[in-house]
Write an enzyme that holds these catalytic residues in place. Structure first.
Site, PDB file in Angstrom:
ATOM      1  CG  HIS A 194      51.155  37.117  46.120  1.00  0.00           C
ATOM      2  ND1 HIS A 194      50.940  38.351  46.678  1.00  0.00           N
ATOM      3  CD2 HIS A 194      51.274  37.315  44.781  1.00  0.00           C
ATOM      4  CE1 HIS A 194      50.918  39.270  45.724  1.00  0.00           C
ATOM      5  NE2 HIS A 194      51.114  38.656  44.563  1.00  0.00           N
TER       6      HIS A 194
ATOM      7  CG  HIS B 292      46.989  37.284  46.255  1.00  0.00           C
ATOM      8  ND1 HIS B 292      45.710  37.772  46.404  1.00  0.00           N
ATOM      9  CD2 HIS B 292      47.413  36.940  47.496  1.00  0.00           C
ATOM     10  CE1 HIS B 292      45.378  37.725  47.688  1.00  0.00           C
ATOM     11  NE2 HIS B 292      46.393  37.216  48.369  1.00  0.00           N
TER      12      HIS B 292
ATOM     13  N   PRO C  92      42.182  39.685  39.990  1.00  0.00           N
ATOM     14  CG  PRO C  92      41.587  40.641  37.958  1.00  0.00           C
ATOM     15  CD  PRO C  92      42.008  39.332  38.573  1.00  0.00           C
ATOM     16  CG  LEU C  93      42.295  40.920  45.295  1.00  0.00           C
ATOM     17  CD1 LEU C  93      42.924  41.709  46.437  1.00  0.00           C
ATOM     18  CD2 LEU C  93      42.398  39.423  45.561  1.00  0.00           C
TER      19      LEU C  93
ATOM     20  CG  ASN D  78      45.640  37.277  56.303  1.00  0.00           C
ATOM     21  OD1 ASN D  78      45.571  38.491  56.180  1.00  0.00           O
ATOM     22  ND2 ASN D  78      45.798  36.467  55.253  1.00  0.00           N
TER      23      ASN D  78
ATOM     24  CB  ILE E  93      48.551  40.704  56.706  1.00  0.00           C
ATOM     25  CG1 ILE E  93      48.989  40.609  58.166  1.00  0.00           C
ATOM     26  CG2 ILE E  93      49.714  41.176  55.836  1.00  0.00           C
ATOM     27  CD1 ILE E  93      49.594  41.874  58.735  1.00  0.00           C
TER      28      ILE E  93
ATOM     29  CG  HIS F 253      50.175  39.965  50.956  1.00  0.00           C
ATOM     30  ND1 HIS F 253      50.052  39.989  49.586  1.00  0.00           N
ATOM     31  CD2 HIS F 253      48.919  40.025  51.436  1.00  0.00           C
ATOM     32  CE1 HIS F 253      48.770  40.062  49.262  1.00  0.00           C
ATOM     33  NE2 HIS F 253      48.062  40.085  50.370  1.00  0.00           N
TER      34      HIS F 253
ATOM     35  NE  ARG G  15      15.091  52.712  23.917  1.00  0.00           N
ATOM     36  CZ  ARG G  15      14.471  53.324  24.919  1.00  0.00           C
ATOM     37  NH1 ARG G  15      14.640  52.899  26.160  1.00  0.00           N
ATOM     38  NH2 ARG G  15      13.702  54.360  24.692  1.00  0.00           N
TER      39      ARG G  15
ATOM     40  CB  SER H   1      15.994  52.208  30.187  1.00  0.00           C
ATOM     41  OG  SER H   1      15.233  53.121  30.946  1.00  0.00           O
TER      42      SER H   1
ATOM     43  CD  GLU I 227      25.708  49.766  37.203  1.00  0.00           C
ATOM     44  OE1 GLU I 227      24.844  50.614  36.924  1.00  0.00           O
ATOM     45  OE2 GLU I 227      26.294  49.708  38.308  1.00  0.00           O
TER      46      GLU I 227
ATOM     47  CG  HIS J 234      23.206  59.438  32.427  1.00  0.00           C
ATOM     48  ND1 HIS J 234      23.723  60.137  33.481  1.00  0.00           N
ATOM     49  CD2 HIS J 234      22.312  58.571  32.954  1.00  0.00           C
ATOM     50  CE1 HIS J 234      23.153  59.713  34.609  1.00  0.00           C
ATOM     51  NE2 HIS J 234      22.303  58.753  34.313  1.00  0.00           N
TER      52      HIS J 234
END
Length: 683
Positions: free
Chosen positions: A45, A85, A134-135, A204, A206, A280, A377, A404, A430, A492
């Site tokens: 890129h 990238h 991973p953007l 930009n 693009i 790009h 838990r 919880s 999350e 769930h």
């Protein structure tokens, strides 16, 4: 409260030897290296590095406090390339400023085992703080780093001794801000008033599909202002002086993070591809590279940088001075506050207190003595109560489910905009929560643990994957781990989730069956410095299992013999179980003993740890030639590697049902009678 800080020298003027003319050459050196490397690889890129070159000059040449000779000194500024990238931008900067990244490695961009992979990877390239690509995740990592800085400053700084005082800078593009994680992380950053976080938005217009006005029409400055950020809008991203002024303006705002909206042209300098999607994600092409050289007035052949430009970029002397100043200040701090200094050094090294092993062993013995049948838990919370007082680096949180998932403990103190603490209420975020946790541990000084329901692990899964890829210590706590959560129903009730998380390389997933296994699982997760851990816990109570000391020790091997057959039994079988299903396996063992069938019950709380044991141990637990049955309230395919095609798996290969837990378990065949029948079918 944070002690008043004396601001370090953050030069806003060019370093000696640089001039206004030099900034053009400095920026063009980045452009040249980026387009040459991408062209040589015929992959990559080039547009982002070419478009953000002046932004890089303004930050890296005038403001960033870093030391190429020691990329890990504690009080360096953190830099995150969220739009990963454009990795050649970072590689060019690291090379030019003097990091141990030789030119030959830039020539090997995107090649096998090079130091310049397609997207930045922490641990591969010196000076890279986090793995991005991973953007949006790098942006969230930066939020975690800025939060870590603020919390450590509050904990360790003292009047006259500002040993933690640095900024976090992040480059981000349109794609980062389109990703939902940017909303999650930046909204929280505004709420927490992270004033030392500065984000440069490469505006930009693009993306890979073309002009973003067809799908991204947000008013980004107004969006960030609504988050509570300081926004510097409409900055010419190709004017170093304007960018310098924007950075200095950001320094004046200490109670809010800053977004600098930089108007840029992607692929700037390319006569035919600047401002287009073609710049790009593909090489410019040999002819266009030649035309770009001519347009930039850059007469040098590929990968050639004149010595005077190297000299102007070289940050080694300044970096050594920055670190040297800090080392002198830290020596003074150490003399005045020796205990705090020792603790700071321990925390930043990632080492645990010397007595942690003894504390973990004591908790196991305590749980053995109590022999409680509680939800795991709750057993998890009991482990936190035992460990957290001695581990100030533990910082927890949950995605609006604290009551919880029980990730709080009696010493939890809420992190707010005005107060430091050790517990973060992330809200329903999350994905942002997980990526922020990654940033906390990448910064150093913290072991983060974050919680939600197992079924919601999907929301944040990519950040879990990146934690494994980066081999960092983050603890993901997932409760309500099966159909045992009952009435909330199939939306769930996790089915495929445990298996899917187990498949992530370098991940350790523990699904303990009672209080003792829960204690061991927590201890292992805290001790593990080379990767993340998923801890799965039940909503419902589970029976305590009796063990001798040898069995307790064997829990750490991932799988062990919890109940064995009578040596005189003519017919034998092995039942492998995890979590809440271990009790079923033990019940079936007892029932089958009355019919002359000897059953060995293997509790396997962590399959990956068991798989890494030596062959002799694995065969001693799972002997050849003995029928095997696996029992887990989840998908069945994962267990075929243990039971084979001739064995049986009691699991669930469909979605759940809404009903009380006991009813749902019975409906899906999780009964002693069904396990007994499955064993008999294999004999």
């Amino acid at each position: 409260m944070t002690a008043p800080l004396t601001a370090p020298n953050r030069a806003s003027a060019p370093p000696s030897g640089a001039s206004a003319v030099d900034t053009v050459l400095l920026a063009n050196s980045i452009r040249a290296l980026a387009m040459d490397a991408v062209q040589a690889a015929n992959s990559g890129h080039p547009g982002m590095p070419m478009g953000m070159a002046e932004i890089a000059v303004a930050l890296w040449h005038r403001h960033l406090r870093h030391n190429p000779g020691n990329p890990h000194w504690p009080d360096r500024d953190r830099f995150v390339l969220s739009n990963g990238h454009g990795s050649m931008l970072q590689y060019a900067l690291l090379h030019l400023t003097g990091y141990a990244l030789p030119l030959d490695e830039l020539k090997r961009f995107r090649q096998l085992h090079s130091m310049t992979p397609g997207h930045p990877e922490v641990g591969v390239t010196p000076g890279v703080e986090t793995t991005t690509g991973p953007l949006g995740q790098g942006l969230a990592n930066a939020v975690g780093m800025a939060l870590a800085e603020r919390l450590l400053a509050s904990e360790f700084n003292r009047p006259g001794h500002a040993i933690v005082d640095h900024r976090t800078y992040c480059f981000a593009g349109d794609g980062c801000l389109m990703e939902g994680i940017s909303h999650e992380a930046c909204s929280l950053a505004g709420t927490l008033a992270l004033g030392k976080l500065i984000v440069f938005y490469d505006d930009n217009g693009i993306s890979i599909d073309g002009k973003t006005k067809g799908w991204f029409t947000d008013d980004t400055p107004m969006r960030f202002a609504a988050y509570g950020w300081n926004v510097v809008p409409n900055v010419d991203g190709h004017d170093v002086e304007a960018l310098d002024a924007a950075i200095r303006a950001a320094y004046g705002v200490t109670d809010r993070p800053t977004l600098i909206d930089c108007k840029t042209v992607i692929g700037k300098g390319s006569p035919n591809k600047a401002g287009t999607k073609q710049a790009h994600g593909e090489a410019l092409g040999k002819d266009e590279v030649a035309l770009t050289r001519r347009a930039l007035g850059w007469p040098y052949p590929p990968f050639e940088i004149p010595q005077e430009i190297y000299d102007a970029w070289d940050a080694r002397e300044r970096g050594a001075a920055f670190e040297g100043d800090w080392q002198r200040r830290f020596a003074s701090y150490k003399a005045a506050c020796p205990e705090l200094a020792a603790e700071f050094e321990r925390r930043m090294s990632g080492k645990l207190p010397v007595d942690f092993g003894a504390r973990a062993a004591a908790l196991v013995q305590q749980q053995l003595a109590k022999a409680e049948s509680v939800a795991t838990r709750k057993a998890s919370q009991q482990a936190l109560e035992a460990f957290a007082p001695a581990l100030p680096e533990l910082i927890g949180g949950a995605a609006d489910l604290t009551g919880s998932v029980l990730t709080n403990w009696s010493g939890s103190k809420t992190v707010t905009a005005k107060e430091a603490g050790n517990y973060i209420y992330f809200g329903v975020r999350e994905f942002g929560m997980n990526a922020i946790a990654n940033g906390l541990t990448l910064h150093g000084g913290f072991i983060p643990y974050v919680g939600t329901f197992l079924t919601f692990s999907d929301y944040g899964r990519n950040a879990v994957r990146l934690a494994a890829l980066m081999k960092i210590r983050v603890i993901f706590v997932y409760t309500h781990d099966s159909i045992g959560l009952g009435e909330d129903g199939p939306t769930h009730q996790p089915i495929e989730h445990a298996a899917a998380l187990r498949l992530i390389p370098k991940m350790e997933l523990w699904r303990p069956c009672d209080t003792v296994e829960s204690a061991v699982a927590w201890a292992r997760a805290i001790e593990r410095a080379d990767g993340p851990t998923c801890l799965l816990f039940t909503r419902q109570n589970v029976p305590f299992q009796k063990r001798d000391e040898a069995q307790v020790a064997a829990i750490r091997r991932g799988g062990y013999i919890l109940g064995d057959w009578n040596e005189g039994a003519a017919r034998r079988a092995v039942i492998i179980a995890t979590g809440s299903e271990v009790g079923l396996a033990m019940g079936a063992r007892e029932a089958l003993a009355g019919e002359g069938v000897g059953v060995r019950v293997v509790s396997m709380p962590c399959t990956s740890v068991f798989d890494h044991q030596d062959e002799a141990y694995r065969r001693s637990v799972l002997p050849e030639g003995v029928p095997r049955v696996a029992v887990e309230a989840g998908v069945t395919d994962y267990w075929r590697k243990y039971v084979g095609l001739d064995g049986a798996v009691i699991g669930i290969d469909r979605f759940g049902e809404s009903a009380p837990a006991a009813t749902v378990f019975k409906f899906f065949g999780f009964t002693v009678e069904h396990v007994v029948a499955a064993v008999k079918s294999c004999l």
